[in-house]
Design an enzyme around this catalytic site. Structure first.
Site, short mmCIF file in Angstrom:
data_model
loop_
_atom_site.label_atom_id
_atom_site.label_comp_id
_atom_site.label_asym_id
_atom_site.label_seq_id
_atom_site.Cartn_x
_atom_site.Cartn_y
_atom_site.Cartn_z
N GLY A 36 -9.33 3.94 -9.62
CA GLY A 36 -7.95 3.50 -9.86
C GLY A 36 -7.85 1.98 -9.81
O GLY A 36 -7.22 1.36 -10.67
N HIS A 37 -8.50 1.38 -8.81
CA HIS A 37 -8.49 -0.09 -8.73
C HIS A 37 -9.22 -0.71 -9.93
O HIS A 37 -8.80 -1.73 -10.47
CB HIS A 37 -9.18 -0.56 -7.44
CG HIS A 37 -8.51 -0.14 -6.18
ND1 HIS A 37 -9.06 0.79 -5.32
CD2 HIS A 37 -7.34 -0.52 -5.63
CE1 HIS A 37 -8.24 0.95 -4.28
NE2 HIS A 37 -7.20 0.17 -4.45
N GLY A 147 -0.90 -0.26 -9.52
CA GLY A 147 -1.05 1.15 -9.90
C GLY A 147 0.26 1.90 -9.74
O GLY A 147 1.04 1.65 -8.82
N ASP A 150 1.76 4.19 -6.50
CA ASP A 150 2.75 3.69 -5.54
C ASP A 150 3.97 3.22 -6.33
O ASP A 150 4.25 2.02 -6.42
CB ASP A 150 2.13 2.55 -4.72
CG ASP A 150 0.96 3.03 -3.90
OD1 ASP A 150 1.18 3.75 -2.92
OD2 ASP A 150 -0.19 2.72 -4.26
O1 PAF Z 1 -1.06 -1.04 -2.80
C1 PAF Z 1 -1.73 -1.73 -2.00
O2 PAF Z 1 -2.96 -1.62 -1.91
C2 PAF Z 1 -1.01 -2.74 -1.10
O3 PAF Z 1 0.24 -2.25 -0.72
C3 PAF Z 1 -0.90 -4.13 -1.71
C4 PAF Z 1 -0.05 -4.12 -2.97
C5 PAF Z 1 -2.29 -4.67 -2.05
C6 PAF Z 1 -0.24 -5.09 -0.72
O4 PAF Z 1 -0.96 -5.18 0.46
#
Ligand code: PAF
Length: 278
Positions: A36-37, A147, A150
């Site tokens: 996903g990342h 993503g 969230d």
């Molecule tokens: O979604 C995340 O991994 C975190 O909430 C983020 C956006 C990196 C902020 O710490």
């Protein structure tokens, strides 16, 4: 890929790229990266000539009883994945770079931060708004990529950027899922084999609820049924199943216009969230 841990080195790298006429995309993460990342990095590469990923497990978005101390970490593995994905720079600051001595600013969020995650994790969106604003300011990136898993977080970040007139575009990437449909999440690492099998029910139940909502069922009917189904599937607590507008995150009783079905539920000590476009 360059790895920098201080604000001045990040600013210098980004200024040099921008001076050369290159656009810069930012991919904020808390590490323990998964596909996903990497999809966010890939989108960043489409949107800009340079991609900066950040890894920072942000203490201000965790409540004292939450999993800050045991949040999964694997910086070496993350570096290899980011290099493979074509990321140009990793910003992995220590906490004192993100929140230096004397740091005194807090952000109080309302609007899209209210309800759902905002009810069950009241500290979270203030912390997310704070850390993202700081990352946007430190990086001076042109665009940031998040993503859609969230989704409420995306709505909050869009609100902050607009309200504080932060000059950055916000782009999103659809949720990446395992073969059975489970949304990828760093916290899936907490699931044992039995819980992992059950976890996919969140996706299946939300899919069914989304179909019912699309066919005209009310949120009370479809989300209520979904909550019952999740409990029957072995989730020990259902925080919510809800229908919200995709545009402004307002509550809806019937789907009118673009909307999402969102859910959060606990399998043992592991809290899972997911959402689907209707
Ligand atoms: O979604 C995340 O991994 C975190 O909430 C983020 C956006 C990196 C902020 O710490």
């Amino acid at each position: 890929m360059r790895i920098v841990r201080d604000a001045a080195a990040l600013a210098a790298a980004v200024s040099a790229w921008r001076a050369a006429g290159e656009r810069v995309a930012l991919v904020p993460t808390m590490g323990y990266l998964h596909e996903g990342h990497l999809a966010l990095v890939a989108r960043g590469r489409e949107l800009a000539q340079r991609v900066v990923a950040t890894i920072f497990v942000n203490p201000t978005q965790f409540a004292p009883h939450e999993d800050l101390g045991r949040y999964p970490r694997d910086e070496e593995g993350d570096i290899a994945k980011l290099e493979g994905a074509g990321c140009d720079l990793l910003f992995a600051p220590p906490v004192e770079v993100m929140y230096p001595p004397g740091f005194a600013t807090r952000i109080v969020m309302s609007g899209p931060a209210e309800g759902l995650e905002g009810t069950h994790r009241p500290q979270m969106f203030s912390g997310v708004a704070l850390v993202c604003s700081r990352l946007f300011g430190l990086s001076r990136a042109d665009v940031a990529v998040f993503g859609e898993k969230d989704w409420q977080q995306v709505m909050v970040i869009r609100r902050v950027v607009e309200d504080l007139a932060i000059p950055i575009a916000i782009e999103t990437v659809p949720t990446v899922r395992a073969a059975d449909g489970l949304a990828l999440s760093s916290r899936n690492a907490y699931l044992d084999a039995e819980a992992r099998q059950k976890a996919v029910e969140l996706y299946r139940v939300l899919t069914h609820a989304a179909e019912r909502l699309k066919a005209g069922a009310t949120a009370t009917e479809a989300c209520g049924e979904a909550e019952t189904r999740l409990r029957e599937a072995g989730f020990r607590q259902v925080d919510y199943v809800a229908l919200r507008s995709e545009l402004d995150f307002s509550q809806m009783e019937k789907r009118i216009g673009p909307a999402r079905a969102l859910g959060a539920a606990w399998l043992g000590q592991v809290r899972l969230i997911d959402n689907l476009v209707i």
